[in-house]
Design an enzyme around this catalytic site. Structure first.
Site, PDB file in Angstrom:
ATOM      1  N   ASP A  87       0.810  -1.220   0.000  1.00  0.00           N
ATOM      2  CA  ASP A  87       0.000   0.000   0.000  1.00  0.00           C
ATOM      3  C   ASP A  87       0.844   1.272   0.000  1.00  0.00           C
ATOM      4  O   ASP A  87       0.447   2.303   0.533  1.00  0.00           O
ATOM      5  CB  ASP A  87      -0.971   0.017   1.203  1.00  0.00           C
ATOM      6  CG  ASP A  87      -1.812  -1.240   1.258  1.00  0.00           C
ATOM      7  OD1 ASP A  87      -2.200  -1.714   0.177  1.00  0.00           O
ATOM      8  OD2 ASP A  87      -2.064  -1.750   2.356  1.00  0.00           O
ATOM      9  N   LYS A 131       1.860   1.885  -5.158  1.00  0.00           N
ATOM     10  CA  LYS A 131       2.428   1.277  -6.379  1.00  0.00           C
ATOM     11  C   LYS A 131       1.519   1.512  -7.585  1.00  0.00           C
ATOM     12  O   LYS A 131       1.990   1.748  -8.692  1.00  0.00           O
ATOM     13  CB  LYS A 131       2.633  -0.238  -6.171  1.00  0.00           C
ATOM     14  CG  LYS A 131       3.613  -0.565  -5.057  1.00  0.00           C
ATOM     15  CD  LYS A 131       3.747  -2.055  -4.847  1.00  0.00           C
ATOM     16  CE  LYS A 131       2.497  -2.705  -4.301  1.00  0.00           C
ATOM     17  NZ  LYS A 131       2.162  -2.326  -2.917  1.00  0.00           N
ATOM     18  N   GLY A 140      -4.578  -4.401  -3.523  1.00  0.00           N
ATOM     19  CA  GLY A 140      -5.587  -3.364  -3.713  1.00  0.00           C
ATOM     20  C   GLY A 140      -4.865  -2.087  -4.067  1.00  0.00           C
ATOM     21  O   GLY A 140      -4.084  -1.566  -3.278  1.00  0.00           O
ATOM     22  N   GLN A 192       1.914  -6.519  -3.307  1.00  0.00           N
ATOM     23  CA  GLN A 192       2.463  -6.604  -1.953  1.00  0.00           C
ATOM     24  C   GLN A 192       3.797  -5.850  -1.859  1.00  0.00           C
ATOM     25  O   GLN A 192       3.943  -4.846  -2.520  1.00  0.00           O
ATOM     26  CB  GLN A 192       2.601  -8.071  -1.490  1.00  0.00           C
ATOM     27  CG  GLN A 192       1.266  -8.783  -1.338  1.00  0.00           C
ATOM     28  CD  GLN A 192       0.626  -9.155  -2.647  1.00  0.00           C
ATOM     29  OE1 GLN A 192       1.241  -9.811  -3.463  1.00  0.00           O
ATOM     30  NE2 GLN A 192      -0.600  -8.745  -2.884  1.00  0.00           N
TER      31      GLN A 192
HETATM   32  P1  GDP Z   1      -0.682   0.148  -3.574  1.00  0.00           P
HETATM   33  O1  GDP Z   1      -1.329  -1.096  -3.077  1.00  0.00           O
HETATM   34  O2  GDP Z   1       0.783   0.180  -3.326  1.00  0.00           O
HETATM   35  O3  GDP Z   1      -1.026   0.457  -5.004  1.00  0.00           O
HETATM   36  O4  GDP Z   1      -1.270   1.351  -2.690  1.00  0.00           O
HETATM   37  P2  GDP Z   1      -2.807   1.577  -2.251  1.00  0.00           P
HETATM   38  O5  GDP Z   1      -3.569   2.065  -3.424  1.00  0.00           O
HETATM   39  O6  GDP Z   1      -3.319   0.391  -1.513  1.00  0.00           O
HETATM   40  O7  GDP Z   1      -2.638   2.719  -1.153  1.00  0.00           O
HETATM   41  C1  GDP Z   1      -2.050   3.942  -1.464  1.00  0.00           C
HETATM   42  C2  GDP Z   1      -3.083   5.078  -1.264  1.00  0.00           C
HETATM   43  O8  GDP Z   1      -2.429   6.306  -1.204  1.00  0.00           O
HETATM   44  C3  GDP Z   1      -4.085   5.202  -2.395  1.00  0.00           C
HETATM   45  O9  GDP Z   1      -5.324   5.576  -1.838  1.00  0.00           O
HETATM   46  C4  GDP Z   1      -3.522   6.329  -3.260  1.00  0.00           C
HETATM   47  O10 GDP Z   1      -4.522   7.036  -3.965  1.00  0.00           O
HETATM   48  C5  GDP Z   1      -2.899   7.192  -2.212  1.00  0.00           C
HETATM   49  N1  GDP Z   1      -1.703   7.949  -2.638  1.00  0.00           N
HETATM   50  C6  GDP Z   1      -0.686   7.556  -3.449  1.00  0.00           C
HETATM   51  N2  GDP Z   1       0.278   8.501  -3.487  1.00  0.00           N
HETATM   52  C7  GDP Z   1      -0.128   9.501  -2.670  1.00  0.00           C
HETATM   53  C8  GDP Z   1       0.461  10.736  -2.242  1.00  0.00           C
HETATM   54  O11 GDP Z   1       1.563  11.103  -2.624  1.00  0.00           O
HETATM   55  N3  GDP Z   1      -0.276  11.500  -1.347  1.00  0.00           N
HETATM   56  C9  GDP Z   1      -1.493  11.093  -0.894  1.00  0.00           C
HETATM   57  N4  GDP Z   1      -2.128  11.889  -0.009  1.00  0.00           N
HETATM   58  N5  GDP Z   1      -2.058   9.947  -1.266  1.00  0.00           N
HETATM   59  C10 GDP Z   1      -1.387   9.149  -2.137  1.00  0.00           C
HETATM   60  P1  IMO Z   2      -0.880  -4.333  -2.139  1.00  0.00           P
HETATM   61  O1  IMO Z   2      -0.465  -4.910  -3.474  1.00  0.00           O
HETATM   62  C1  IMO Z   2      -0.948  -4.794   2.200  1.00  0.00           C
HETATM   63  C2  IMO Z   2      -1.000  -8.907   3.736  1.00  0.00           C
HETATM   64  C3  IMO Z   2      -2.257  -9.371   4.473  1.00  0.00           C
HETATM   65  C4  IMO Z   2      -1.654 -10.363   5.445  1.00  0.00           C
HETATM   66  C5  IMO Z   2      -0.537 -11.005   4.616  1.00  0.00           C
HETATM   67  C6  IMO Z   2      -0.919 -12.351   3.985  1.00  0.00           C
HETATM   68  O2  IMO Z   2      -2.154  -3.579  -2.170  1.00  0.00           O
HETATM   69  O3  IMO Z   2       0.250  -3.592  -1.508  1.00  0.00           O
HETATM   70  P2  IMO Z   2      -2.457 -13.024   1.944  1.00  0.00           P
HETATM   71  O4  IMO Z   2      -3.944 -12.828   1.723  1.00  0.00           O
HETATM   72  O5  IMO Z   2      -1.613 -12.413   0.893  1.00  0.00           O
HETATM   73  O6  IMO Z   2      -2.117 -14.459   2.214  1.00  0.00           O
HETATM   74  O7  IMO Z   2      -2.171 -12.240   3.330  1.00  0.00           O
HETATM   75  O8  IMO Z   2      -0.208 -10.078   3.607  1.00  0.00           O
HETATM   76  N1  IMO Z   2      -1.228  -8.375   2.385  1.00  0.00           N
HETATM   77  C7  IMO Z   2      -1.168  -7.076   2.068  1.00  0.00           C
HETATM   78  N2  IMO Z   2      -0.981  -5.970   2.848  1.00  0.00           N
HETATM   79  N3  IMO Z   2      -1.061  -4.648   0.863  1.00  0.00           N
HETATM   80  C8  IMO Z   2      -1.222  -5.736   0.067  1.00  0.00           C
HETATM   81  O9  IMO Z   2      -1.212  -5.664  -1.274  1.00  0.00           O
HETATM   82  C9  IMO Z   2      -1.325  -7.020   0.665  1.00  0.00           C
HETATM   83  N4  IMO Z   2      -1.490  -8.268   0.177  1.00  0.00           N
HETATM   84  C10 IMO Z   2      -1.429  -9.086   1.244  1.00  0.00           C
HETATM   85  O10 IMO Z   2      -2.887  -8.299   5.129  1.00  0.00           O
HETATM   86  O11 IMO Z   2      -1.041  -9.682   6.513  1.00  0.00           O
HETATM   87 MG    MG Z   3      -2.776  -1.707  -1.731  1.00  0.00          MG
END
Ligand code: GDP
Ligand code: IMO
Ligand code: MG
Length: 429
Positions: free
Chosen positions: A13, A16, A40, A223
């Site tokens: 999160d 990416k 996600g 991840q």
């Molecule tokens: P990912 O799984 O690595 O793609 O990240 P997620 O989407 O799960 O979580 C990142 C969150 O941060 C998302 O809601 C993005 O829209 C938000 N985001 C990404 N870059 C920035 C930033 O520079 N500032 C802020 N405020 N939000 C950001």
């Molecule tokens: P993105 O791509 C954050 C975490 C789960 C749990 C562990 C194992 O959005 O960064 P799993 O269902 O993969 O067997 O769960 O890994 N986990 C993540 N945490 N971002 C993710 O993906 C994750 N994908 C799995 O919360 O701790």
């Molecule tokens: Mg994510």
């Protein structure tokens, strides 16, 4: 600059999805190489928010070819739902290519993921419950089902029979659940075969040919480094290789073709699920980061655990992945603190560790050693050059850059596609 890997440096999160989207039209292919719909990614384009799970983030960019590599585990129901949802919003998804060697997540593995977690009680991992772990386990114990099996009826049936011989014993005798019928599983999977067939290809061949012809290929990791099954905080990890090496095994492209490794890192740290987290904040600072940064899971909606920037983790990610560039996200979330702590080392029973300790026990017992950097009050969300950042925000970026082992090439100052400061090109020199 043809082969670019993009991974998460922390516990996922990091942003990416946004970073991939940022490279957008500059790349020809975006290939997802590991994980499945446990991911996600939120991508915000022109005020529209897209939440992606299984599909590569490149699906949102016209002309980019999105690829699901062999290292991914595919839940067919999720795949078609996600495609339909994007189509309904006017996104053309017709370019998607899926590896014939990717593994399928059958419904019994979703069931097993949930029941084994319940069974573990206080020892649970906190998985996303999507069947990821059991499906990778099946791959390794050689009872998995692959995309190509869908197109050979007798083989599909034979493989499902083989898998259920073991699974039904477990489900019935250990977990007190009903046995699953072979026909039920075969029918469920075959229902998608005709729709999937046109998307399926030898993706390793296609990607290698594209690279031969000078195409730019972005390998997008799900991840993150600390969730990698080999290099993360095992057993509190996911079940795949989320680090840069996974880009090769998960796509069939050799390491010599990788020119650049980008790691996305948040200006602080978050984690979802169980496992050690040295800089975790329990009190109001943690809640403040969670609220300002909207730190709730895209996949499960769980509140993310929040903490300060962890230098030993960033250095580890730089090393394990061979990082050439960091994308630092969410610097805007740190606006308004008097002092911003940065964890520069771990204290394990009086011994100072500047690098991540090798022993998992030490990581569990480590206490953060903080340096306190001066904060800033000014809203930075409209800054588009480094010079526009307040001096203390500049100093924060420079300090963590100095400590973390690779240059910070892009800085995120908001969720939108354009809310970034580019310091160095991620594709060119
Ligand atoms: P990912 O799984 O690595 O793609 O990240 P997620 O989407 O799960 O979580 C990142 C969150 O941060 C998302 O809601 C993005 O829209 C938000 N985001 C990404 N870059 C920035 C930033 O520079 N500032 C802020 N405020 N939000 C950001
Ligand atoms: P993105 O791509 C954050 C975490 C789960 C749990 C562990 C194992 O959005 O960064 P799993 O269902 O993969 O067997 O769960 O890994 N986990 C993540 N945490 N971002 C993710 O993906 C994750 N994908 C799995 O919360 O701790
Ligand atoms: Mg994510």
């Amino acid at each position: 600059m043809p082969g670019i890997v993009l991974v998460g440096a922390q516990w996922g999160d990091e942003g990416k999805g946004k970073a991939t989207d940022l490279l957008g039209a500059q790349v020809d292919y975006v290939v997802k190489f590991n994980g499945g719909n446990n991911a996600g990614h939120t991508v915000v384009i022109g005020g529209q928010t897209y939440a992606l799970h299984l599909l590569p983030s490149g699906i949102l960019t016209p002309n980019v070819i999105p690829v699901i590599g062999n290292g991914v585990v595919v839940d067919l129901e999720v795949l078609f739902k996600e495609l339909a949802a994007l189509e309904a919003r006017g996104i053309d998804t017709s370019r998607l290519v899926v590896s014939a060697n990717a593994h399928l997540i059958p419904s019994y593995n979703r069931t097993l993921d949930k029941v084994t977690e319940r069974f573990l009680g206080k020892h649970q991992i906190g998985t996303t419950g999507r069947g990821i772990g059991p499906t990778y386990a099946d791959k390794m114990t050689r009872v998995g089902l692959r995309v190509q099996d869908l197109f050979d009826r007798p083989i599909l049936r034979q493989k499902v029979e083989g898998a259920l011989m073991q699974k039904n014993h477990l489900l019935v005798k250990v977990y007190n659940r009903r046995a699953i019928a072979v026909d039920e599983v075969v029918e469920e999977l075959e229902a998608y075969a005709d729709r999937l067939r046109p998307m399926v290809a030898d993706t390793a061949l296609e990607l290698n040919r594209a690279l031969d012809q000078g195409a730019t290929v972005l390998f997008e990791g799900g991840q993150a480094t600390m969730l990698d099954v080999d290099h993360g905080t095992y057993p509190f990890v996911t079940s795949s290789n989320a680090t840069a090496g996974g880009a090769c095994t998960g796509t069939g492209v050799g390491p010599g073709r990788i020119d650049r490794v980008i790691a996305v890192v948040k200006a602080y740290a978050t984690r979802v699920g169980a496992g050690p987290f040295v800089t975790e904040l329990d009190g109001t600072d943690g809640e403040r980061i969670r609220e300002i940064g909207h730190e709730y899971g895209v996949t499960t909606g769980r509140p993310r655990r929040c903490g300060w920037y962890d230098v030993p983790v960033a250095r580890y990610a730089a090393r394990i992945n061979g990082v050439t560039d960091f994308v630092l996200t969410k610097l805007d979330v740190l606006t308004g603190w008097d002092k911003v702590p940065v964890c520069v080392a771990y204290d394990v029973a009086g011994t100072i560790h500047r690098e991540l300790p090798v022993s998992q026990t030490d990581i569990h017992h480590a206490r953060p050693v903080y340096e306190y950097l001066s904060g800033w009050d000014q809203d930075i969300s409209s800054a588009r050059s480094f010079a526009e950042l307040p001096p203390n925000a500049q100093a924060y970026v420079k300090a963590i850059e100095e400590l973390s082992g690779a240059r910070i090439s892009v800085i995120g100052v908001g969720a939108g596609r354009d809310a970034v400061i580019q310091r160095h090109s991620l594709i060119g020199p």
